[in-house]
Design an enzyme around this catalytic site. Structure first.
Site, PDB file in Angstrom:
ATOM      1  CD1 TRP A  99      -2.011  -2.254   1.911  1.00  0.00           C
ATOM      2  CD2 TRP A  99      -2.917  -1.414   0.049  1.00  0.00           C
ATOM      3  NE1 TRP A  99      -2.986  -3.124   1.481  1.00  0.00           N
ATOM      4  CE2 TRP A  99      -3.565  -2.637   0.345  1.00  0.00           C
ATOM      5  CE3 TRP A  99      -3.313  -0.705  -1.090  1.00  0.00           C
ATOM      6  CZ2 TRP A  99      -4.580  -3.162  -0.460  1.00  0.00           C
ATOM      7  CZ3 TRP A  99      -4.330  -1.226  -1.884  1.00  0.00           C
ATOM      8  CH2 TRP A  99      -4.946  -2.437  -1.565  1.00  0.00           C
ATOM      9  CG  ASP A 166      -3.129   3.900   4.369  1.00  0.00           C
ATOM     10  OD1 ASP A 166      -4.164   3.671   5.013  1.00  0.00           O
ATOM     11  OD2 ASP A 166      -2.813   3.287   3.322  1.00  0.00           O
ATOM     12  CE  LYS A 190      -8.214  -3.634   3.658  1.00  0.00           C
ATOM     13  NZ  LYS A 190      -7.384  -2.597   3.078  1.00  0.00           N
TER      14      LYS A 190
HETATM   15  C1  LIG Z   1      -6.845  -1.957   1.878  1.00  0.00           C
HETATM   16  C2  LIG Z   1      -5.867  -0.872   2.067  1.00  0.00           C
HETATM   17  C3  LIG Z   1      -5.820   0.236   1.205  1.00  0.00           C
HETATM   18  C4  LIG Z   1      -6.735   0.370   0.009  1.00  0.00           C
HETATM   19  O1  LIG Z   1      -8.010   0.650   0.439  1.00  0.00           O
HETATM   20  P1  LIG Z   1      -9.218   0.893  -0.595  1.00  0.00           P
HETATM   21  O2  LIG Z   1     -10.237   1.527   0.283  1.00  0.00           O
HETATM   22  O3  LIG Z   1      -9.608  -0.443  -1.120  1.00  0.00           O
HETATM   23  O4  LIG Z   1      -8.731   1.799  -1.654  1.00  0.00           O
HETATM   24  C5  LIG Z   1      -4.904   1.226   1.471  1.00  0.00           C
HETATM   25  N1  LIG Z   1      -4.067   1.143   2.522  1.00  0.00           N
HETATM   26  C6  LIG Z   1      -4.090   0.103   3.378  1.00  0.00           C
HETATM   27  C7  LIG Z   1      -3.143   0.070   4.531  1.00  0.00           C
HETATM   28  C8  LIG Z   1      -4.981  -0.932   3.171  1.00  0.00           C
HETATM   29  O5  LIG Z   1      -5.003  -1.970   4.004  1.00  0.00           O
END
Ligand SMILES: *Cc1c(COP(=O)(O)O)cnc(C)c1O
Length: 357
Positions: A99, A166, A190
């Site tokens: 990511w 993030d 998540k």
């Molecule tokens: C799943 C994930 C993403 C991507 O998320 P989306 O909402 O599907 O774009 C980005 N960063 C991390 C750490 C993730 O686990």
């Protein structure tokens, strides 16, 4: 029968969250409409939006001077929105996994990117330390939990330039000192709700740093802050479910309790891995994630991985097949997963170990 859901995302949700969402999908309160039908400009939905923002701020203890947004586009859109708005000359990134690599790739479309450190040399199995963040960077971007490789930054870093994080896969799993960050974002699916909505916590001062002129309307943070996430039609149903998750988190005892649950579950599973003759963890011990627990079979047993997966299926365990870039197994232990489910997995590991030795 309900499964033991270890999926990496979308995540497991608490029973009360699914039940209340199911009811609202049929009829929202007694308004004669479904949450899927109600106008986002109606009093009913405006109240839901406001309560979601207020609860989120309360649970995460968001200080004055920050705005909370609920937008579409996923965390992946933030990979581009952040540099589009804030990368004026150069930005610093920490590369800790797939990511983070994705975020770096997008940032390079907008300007110079300094990757201050990377753990790619060891398949992202650790968090780099002792790196230097250039003081003239527009911001420093980190990924607090690496969903695929099972590493996590559990400490809120001190940083002289604006800190952007993030937190897709560990938000709401522990109390966070928001004041150390200038922007935090995460896809809800998540640890916070269903897919379809992304949360952003942004320090309002950040809006003053935007100098680029040609940013499309929907990609401007200022537009979303000024319109309370309602510039266009928001993902109403997903936001409703996030509100239910926040109510559940609060009723359970807030982030202190989520933190305790995360630690208890992680301890149980990591202890089982570390005391096993068959299984071995893939992440450096000091950087292990509490959310995504990655393990494989030791070399001598490698060909038995599928047999173990078959056994776990008979126990109602789902979602533990590892991501292809790590292999083996990944047990995602998000907030709503009960310790009983982790115990079922640990028991299956012990049973399997006995059966082959
Ligand atoms: C799943 C994930 C993403 C991507 O998320 P989306 O909402 O599907 O774009 C980005 N960063 C991390 C750490 C993730 O686990």
């Amino acid at each position: 029968m309900r499964k033991h859901i270890f999926n990496a995302g979308p995540c497991i949700l608490a029973d009360v969250v699914r039940e209340n969402t199911a009811k609202a999908v049929i009829e929202l309160g007694s308004c004669g409409q479904s949450i899927m039908e109600v106008s986002h400009r109606s009093k009913d939905f405006e109240a839901i939006m406001k309560e979601t923002v207020d609860l989120f701020k309360e649970i995460l203890d968001v200080p004055e001077g920050y705005s909370v947004l609920f937008l579409g586009g996923g965390a992946s859109l933030q990979f581009a929105m952040i540099p589009f708005n804030f990368l004026n000359t150069k930005a610093a990134y920490l590369n800790t996994g797939t990511w983070a690599t994705g975020a770096i790739k997008e940032a390079k479309l907008f300007g110079q990117v300094d990757v201050v450190a990377s753990s790619e040399d060891k398949n992202f199995s650790y968090i780099p330390k002792n790196y230097v963040i250039p003081e003239d960077a527009d911001y420093f971007h980190i990924t607090t939990n690496n969903t695929i490789f099972g590493t996590e930054i559990l400490k809120d870093l001190d940083c002289k330039v604006p800190l952007v994080a993030d937190m897709s896969s560990d938000i709401l799993s522990r109390p966070v000192d928001i004041s150390k960050y200038d922007l935090i974002y995460g896809g809800a699916q998540k640890n916070m709700g269903p897919a379809g909505v992304t949360v952003i916590i942004i320090k309002n001062e950040m809006l003053e740093r935007v100098t680029r002129g040609n940013i499309p309307t929907m990609l401007k943070y200022r537009v979303h802050v000024e319109n309370d996430s309602m510039k266009n039609t928001p993902p109403c149903t997903a936001i409703f479910t996030v509100r239910e998750v926040l109510k559940w988190v609060k009723s359970m005892g807030g982030l202190t309790e989520m933190d305790r649950r995360a630690q208890t579950k992680a301890d149980l599973l990591y202890n089982a891995i570390d005391s096993s003759k068959v299984f071995i963890g893939t992440a450096a011990k000091e950087d292990r994630s509490r959310m995504n627990i990655c393990f494989v079979m030791k070399e001598a047993y490698k060909e038995k991985e599928n047999d173990f997966l078959e056994l776990t299926k008979t126990k109602g365990i789902i979602g533990i097949k590892g991501h292809r870039s790590v292999g083996g197994f990944r047990a995602s232990c998000y907030n709503a997963l009960e310790i009983e489910s982790v115990q079922v997995l640990v028991d299956a590991m012990k049973e399997f170990e006995k059966s082959i030795s």
